[in-house]
Write an enzyme that holds these catalytic residues in place. Structure first.
Site, PDB file in Angstrom:
ATOM      1  N   HIS A   1     -21.575 -84.000 -23.412  1.00 13.78           N
ATOM      2  CA  HIS A   1     -20.690 -83.761 -22.275  1.00 13.78           C
ATOM      3  C   HIS A   1     -20.259 -85.048 -21.573  1.00 13.78           C
ATOM      4  O   HIS A   1     -19.257 -85.049 -20.859  1.00 13.78           O
ATOM      5  CB  HIS A   1     -21.370 -82.824 -21.274  1.00 13.78           C
ATOM      6  CG  HIS A   1     -21.644 -81.462 -21.825  1.00 13.78           C
ATOM      7  ND1 HIS A   1     -20.647 -80.609 -22.221  1.00 13.78           N
ATOM      8  CD2 HIS A   1     -22.810 -80.811 -22.068  1.00 13.78           C
ATOM      9  CE1 HIS A   1     -21.174 -79.484 -22.675  1.00 13.78           C
ATOM     10  NE2 HIS A   1     -22.487 -79.582 -22.596  1.00 13.78           N
TER      11      HIS A   1
ATOM     12  N   GLU B   1     -29.082 -72.321 -27.900  1.00 17.70           N
ATOM     13  CA  GLU B   1     -28.432 -72.005 -26.624  1.00 17.70           C
ATOM     14  C   GLU B   1     -27.378 -70.909 -26.767  1.00 17.70           C
ATOM     15  O   GLU B   1     -26.408 -70.878 -26.008  1.00 17.70           O
ATOM     16  CB  GLU B   1     -27.809 -73.278 -26.034  1.00 17.70           C
ATOM     17  CG  GLU B   1     -26.937 -74.052 -27.008  1.00 17.70           C
ATOM     18  CD  GLU B   1     -26.438 -75.371 -26.452  1.00 17.70           C
ATOM     19  OE1 GLU B   1     -26.403 -75.520 -25.212  1.00 17.70           O
ATOM     20  OE2 GLU B   1     -26.077 -76.256 -27.244  1.00 17.70           O
TER      21      GLU B   1
END
EC number: 4.1.2.-
Length: 263
Positions: free
Chosen positions: A52, A156
């Site tokens: 990110h 996830e």
């Protein structure tokens, strides 16, 4: 020239194996100076977020060099897994790598092949001329690095949870890192990692992964949640981020001064 430090000794890996809780902090910026500030704190490992954050191999290397004099261990979360990514990072001396959104045993096995030398894997050999071996000055680098590195697979998603057993049982997996925020979004709950349904999935996953003898890491929203997950078997946490700390401190400072000066 003598090598005065065992550069291959992986503090994070060995401390987890010794049962010592390990506390990490995320680096979302590419600042080596910020990384060094964080290295002077009581955090044990630095979560360099190349998924990110706007990191590349050079910024990662600059950060790793900045924290090298300290006890903090660098861990890189890659944006995507590929053979070249592993070669560059590991040849640069990064021994701990998190791969996000792993959803099958086949993916897990491919990742491990990229990270390990033959016969366990297919990592290319360039150790004699790169930083990882201190430019050929660590003669047993190839013999030791597969044992000293820790490749962490991040689960996830609901699909990843469905294939948890296949992922966790893959030979060579160093740890599983659970991502409750993306899991919550995949469950249609937004990024609410405190939702009871998300917590239930996390509880099951932690206990099941530990049955395979694999270490588990994650994030936590509160100290109480961290304690709950630690009691179930989590041995390392990522707690906070440089950008969040900066924003929070800036807001707190200006708000307190405004409150006094604008009465």
């Amino acid at each position: 020239m003598a090598i005065v430090k065992d550069f291959l000794y992986n503090n994070l890996k060995h401390n987890i194996e010794a049962g010592k809780m390990q506390y990490g902090v995320a680096l979302e910026t590419t600042s080596a100076e910020v990384a060094e500030v964080l290295a002077t704190t009581d955090y044990d490992w630095l979560f360099i977020d190349a998924e990110h954050g706007p990191h590349n191999i050079q910024t990662i290397l600059n950060v790793a060099r900045a924290i090298a004099p300290y006890e903090m261990t660098p861990v890189v979360r890659v944006g995507e897994a590929a053979a070249g990514t592993f070669k560059q990072l590991m040849d640069s001396g990064i021994q701990n790598i998190i791969v996000p959104m792993v959803e099958s045993g086949e993916e897990a096995a491919q990742i491990i092949r990229w990270a390990k030398y033959p016969a366990e894997g297919k990592r290319g050999m360039g150790a004699g001329v790169v930083r990882a071996s201190r430019f050929g000055r660590i003669p047993d680098y190839q013999q030791r690095i597969d044992d000293e590195s820790m490749i962490m697979l991040q689960i996830e998603s609901l699909k990843g949870m469905e294939n948890l057993d296949a992922i966790a049982s893959t030979k060579g997996v160093g740890a599983i890192f659970l991502g409750p925020a993306d899991l919550a979004v995949d469950m249609g709950l937004g990024p609410n990692i405190l939702h009871p349904d998300v917590v239930a999935k996390m509880e099951y996953a932690i206990k099941r992964i530990r049955e395979f003898g694999v270490p588990v890491g994650t994030i936590a929203a509160t100290p109480e949640q961290a304690k709950h997950y630690a009691d179930l078997g989590v041995s390392f946490f990522a707690l906070g981020a440089d950008t969040a700390f900066l924003a929070s401190a800036a807001d707190s400072t200006v708000t307190s001064f405004k409150a006094e000066l604008e009465k």
